[in-house]
Design a protein around this motif. Structure first.
Motif, mmCIF file in Angstrom:
data_model
loop_
_atom_site.group_PDB
_atom_site.id
_atom_site.type_symbol
_atom_site.label_atom_id
_atom_site.label_comp_id
_atom_site.label_asym_id
_atom_site.label_seq_id
_atom_site.Cartn_x
_atom_site.Cartn_y
_atom_site.Cartn_z
ATOM 1 N N GLU A 31 0.970 -1.330 -0.100
ATOM 2 C CA GLU A 31 -0.084 0.306 -0.200
ATOM 3 C C GLU A 31 0.762 1.088 0.361
ATOM 4 O OE1 GLU A 31 -3.100 -0.311 3.379
ATOM 5 O OE2 GLU A 31 -3.660 -2.049 3.082
ATOM 6 N N ASP A 32 2.299 1.245 0.142
ATOM 7 C CA ASP A 32 2.712 2.554 0.575
ATOM 8 C C ASP A 32 3.495 3.008 -0.061
ATOM 9 O OD1 ASP A 32 1.997 3.049 3.191
ATOM 10 O OD2 ASP A 32 3.203 2.085 4.420
ATOM 11 N N ALA A 33 4.235 1.666 -1.009
ATOM 12 C CA ALA A 33 5.297 2.045 -1.731
ATOM 13 C C ALA A 33 5.131 2.995 -3.015
ATOM 14 C CB ALA A 33 6.028 0.690 -2.601
ATOM 15 N N GLY A 34 6.241 3.808 -2.976
ATOM 16 C CA GLY A 34 5.869 4.768 -4.251
ATOM 17 C C GLY A 34 4.857 5.814 -4.001
ATOM 18 N N VAL A 52 22.465 7.457 3.673
ATOM 19 C CA VAL A 52 20.946 7.517 3.463
ATOM 20 C C VAL A 52 20.679 8.907 2.914
ATOM 21 C CG1 VAL A 52 18.987 7.286 5.160
ATOM 22 C CG2 VAL A 52 21.184 6.709 6.277
ATOM 23 N N MET A 53 19.661 8.026 1.174
ATOM 24 C CA MET A 53 19.037 9.459 0.761
ATOM 25 C C MET A 53 17.607 9.075 0.893
ATOM 26 S SD MET A 53 20.487 11.950 0.249
ATOM 27 C CE MET A 53 20.097 12.770 -1.791
ATOM 28 N N PRO A 54 16.486 9.514 0.183
ATOM 29 C CA PRO A 54 14.911 8.845 0.001
ATOM 30 C C PRO A 54 14.807 8.446 -1.111
ATOM 31 C CG PRO A 54 14.915 11.324 0.226
ATOM 32 C CD PRO A 54 16.345 10.953 0.716
ATOM 33 N N VAL A 55 14.480 7.141 -1.218
ATOM 34 C CA VAL A 55 14.628 7.330 -2.665
ATOM 35 C C VAL A 55 12.848 6.113 -2.519
ATOM 36 C CG1 VAL A 55 16.217 5.771 -2.612
ATOM 37 C CG2 VAL A 55 14.431 4.659 -1.661
ATOM 38 N N TRP A 56 12.328 6.756 -4.150
ATOM 39 C CA TRP A 56 10.912 6.532 -4.597
ATOM 40 C C TRP A 56 10.379 4.987 -4.955
ATOM 41 C CZ3 TRP A 56 8.077 8.789 -9.747
ATOM 42 C CH2 TRP A 56 6.922 8.895 -9.355
ATOM 43 N N THR A 57 10.307 3.824 -4.288
ATOM 44 C CA THR A 57 10.383 2.915 -4.425
ATOM 45 C C THR A 57 9.045 2.345 -4.868
ATOM 46 O OG1 THR A 57 9.003 2.093 -1.685
ATOM 47 C CG2 THR A 57 11.527 2.676 -2.155
ATOM 48 N N VAL A 58 9.559 1.303 -5.186
ATOM 49 C CA VAL A 58 7.601 0.497 -6.060
ATOM 50 C C VAL A 58 8.034 -1.118 -5.346
ATOM 51 C CG1 VAL A 58 6.892 1.029 -8.030
ATOM 52 C CG2 VAL A 58 8.273 -0.212 -8.477
ATOM 53 N N TRP A 59 7.007 -1.790 -5.156
ATOM 54 C CA TRP A 59 7.181 -3.299 -4.754
ATOM 55 C C TRP A 59 6.259 -3.784 -5.605
ATOM 56 C CZ3 TRP A 59 8.775 -5.923 -0.168
ATOM 57 C CH2 TRP A 59 8.228 -6.647 0.770
ATOM 58 N N VAL A 60 6.594 -5.150 -6.093
ATOM 59 C CA VAL A 60 6.562 -5.756 -6.965
ATOM 60 C C VAL A 60 7.058 -7.766 -6.619
ATOM 61 C CG1 VAL A 60 6.735 -6.503 -8.980
ATOM 62 C CG2 VAL A 60 7.008 -4.314 -8.917
ATOM 63 N N ASP A 61 5.996 -8.419 -6.833
ATOM 64 C CA ASP A 61 6.782 -9.556 -6.451
ATOM 65 C C ASP A 61 7.558 -10.019 -5.341
ATOM 66 O OD1 ASP A 61 5.305 -10.045 -7.962
ATOM 67 O OD2 ASP A 61 6.535 -9.710 -9.777
ATOM 68 N N GLY A 62 7.099 -9.138 -3.986
ATOM 69 C CA GLY A 62 7.888 -9.557 -2.970
ATOM 70 C C GLY A 62 8.924 -8.700 -2.351
ATOM 71 N N ALA A 63 9.640 -8.174 -3.643
ATOM 72 C CA ALA A 63 11.275 -6.629 -3.788
ATOM 73 C C ALA A 63 10.565 -5.444 -4.027
ATOM 74 C CB ALA A 63 11.813 -8.036 -4.707
ATOM 75 N N PHE A 64 11.540 -4.534 -3.511
ATOM 76 C CA PHE A 64 11.431 -3.362 -3.591
ATOM 77 C C PHE A 64 12.693 -2.995 -4.580
ATOM 78 C CE2 PHE A 64 10.286 -2.767 1.097
ATOM 79 C CZ PHE A 64 9.063 -1.959 0.797
ATOM 80 N N TYR A 65 11.855 -1.831 -5.488
ATOM 81 C CA TYR A 65 12.353 -1.500 -6.833
ATOM 82 C C TYR A 65 12.818 0.074 -6.311
ATOM 83 C CZ TYR A 65 11.953 -6.289 -8.577
ATOM 84 O OH TYR A 65 11.713 -7.299 -8.780
ATOM 85 N N CYS A 84 22.540 -3.135 2.118
ATOM 86 C CA CYS A 84 21.591 -2.231 2.334
ATOM 87 C C CYS A 84 20.675 -2.513 3.062
ATOM 88 C CB CYS A 84 20.866 -1.618 0.973
ATOM 89 S SG CYS A 84 20.364 -2.336 0.255
ATOM 90 N N VAL A 85 19.872 -1.209 3.318
ATOM 91 C CA VAL A 85 18.942 -1.236 4.034
ATOM 92 C C VAL A 85 17.911 0.034 4.057
ATOM 93 C CG1 VAL A 85 18.382 -0.862 6.667
ATOM 94 C CG2 VAL A 85 19.928 -1.942 6.531
ATOM 95 N N ILE A 86 16.751 -0.410 3.846
ATOM 96 C CA ILE A 86 15.214 0.578 3.439
ATOM 97 C C ILE A 86 14.396 0.638 4.451
ATOM 98 C CG2 ILE A 86 13.279 0.468 1.976
ATOM 99 C CD1 ILE A 86 14.494 -0.468 -0.018
ATOM 100 N N THR A 87 13.935 1.504 5.178
ATOM 101 C CA THR A 87 12.926 2.085 6.340
ATOM 102 C C THR A 87 12.084 2.767 5.834
ATOM 103 O OG1 THR A 87 14.352 4.239 6.845
ATOM 104 C CG2 THR A 87 14.998 1.861 8.079
ATOM 105 N N VAL A 88 11.107 2.393 6.563
ATOM 106 C CA VAL A 88 9.839 3.642 6.261
ATOM 107 C C VAL A 88 9.016 3.502 7.576
ATOM 108 C CG1 VAL A 88 8.635 1.249 5.451
ATOM 109 C CG2 VAL A 88 7.880 3.456 5.314
ATOM 110 N N ALA A 89 9.233 4.913 8.287
ATOM 111 C CA ALA A 89 7.542 4.724 8.965
ATOM 112 C C ALA A 89 6.625 5.115 8.049
ATOM 113 C CB ALA A 89 7.852 6.391 9.787
ATOM 114 N N SER A 90 5.550 3.991 8.562
ATOM 115 C CA SER A 90 4.061 3.708 7.693
ATOM 116 C C SER A 90 3.329 3.867 8.526
ATOM 117 C CB SER A 90 4.320 2.225 7.671
ATOM 118 O OG SER A 90 3.091 1.866 6.564
#
Length: 171
Positions: A31-34, A52-65, A84-90
């Protein structure tokens, strides 16, 4: 990409909260990716300092892009060390995803990722194993854009509303 199977779940809460179900975390990713909130990518510079930098992600088939120009610090860091590490305050659940970033060059897969970005309002084109676009996220640098995949290896979920809790999932 082959979806990784969940191999271990551990309740990290010390106050009696129940284990957070993986489906709750997966739903947040979907629901949150992108869209919102911001996803943060942490990489390691060659000298060991964090970046550390912000990235615009999409979640597809069990992975971030996410995408990045080869000239960006994040791309240079990932070329030296893919961890690497991707973090999100959801909403209701903060998430920390540990994994390795790998470049995606398969044109069929890239088109699937481009289609996922298009749903979010960005319309990159696939050209020669990378994305091209008239514009991108400010932290992505100038085109062309390499596309990176981060499949979760370890994920930590920290509940920020009822029933709270803290859980670790390993894949």
């Amino acid at each position: 990409m082959t979806k990784k199977e969940l191999v271990d779940v551990r309740n990290l809460d010390g106050y009696g909260a129940p284990t957070i179900p993986w489906d709750r975390a997966r739903q947040r990713f979907e629901e949150d990716a992108g869209i919102s909130p911001t996803h943060w990518l942490a990489t390691v510079r060659p000298d060991g300092r964090p970046h550390v930098m912000p990235v615009w992600t999409v979640w597809v088939d069990g992975a971030f892009y996410f995408v990045a120009s080869p000239t960006t610090r994040k791309s240079k860091n990932l070329a030296q060390n893919a961890h690497c590490v991707i973090t999100v305050a959801s909403s209701g659940l903060d998430l920390v995803v540990e994994g390795e970033a790998t470049k995606v060059s398969d044109e069929t897969r890239l088109q699937q990722i481009a289609d996922a970005y298009a749903v979010q309002g960005w319309h990159p084109t696939v050209q020669g194993g990378v994305f091209s676009a008239d514009y991108g996220a400010p932290s992505a640098g100038p085109p062309p854009y390499d596309v990176y995949e981060v499949a979760p290896v370890t994920v930590f979920g920290l509940g920020t509303d009822e029933p709270y809790g803290a859980t670790r999932w390993r894949f």
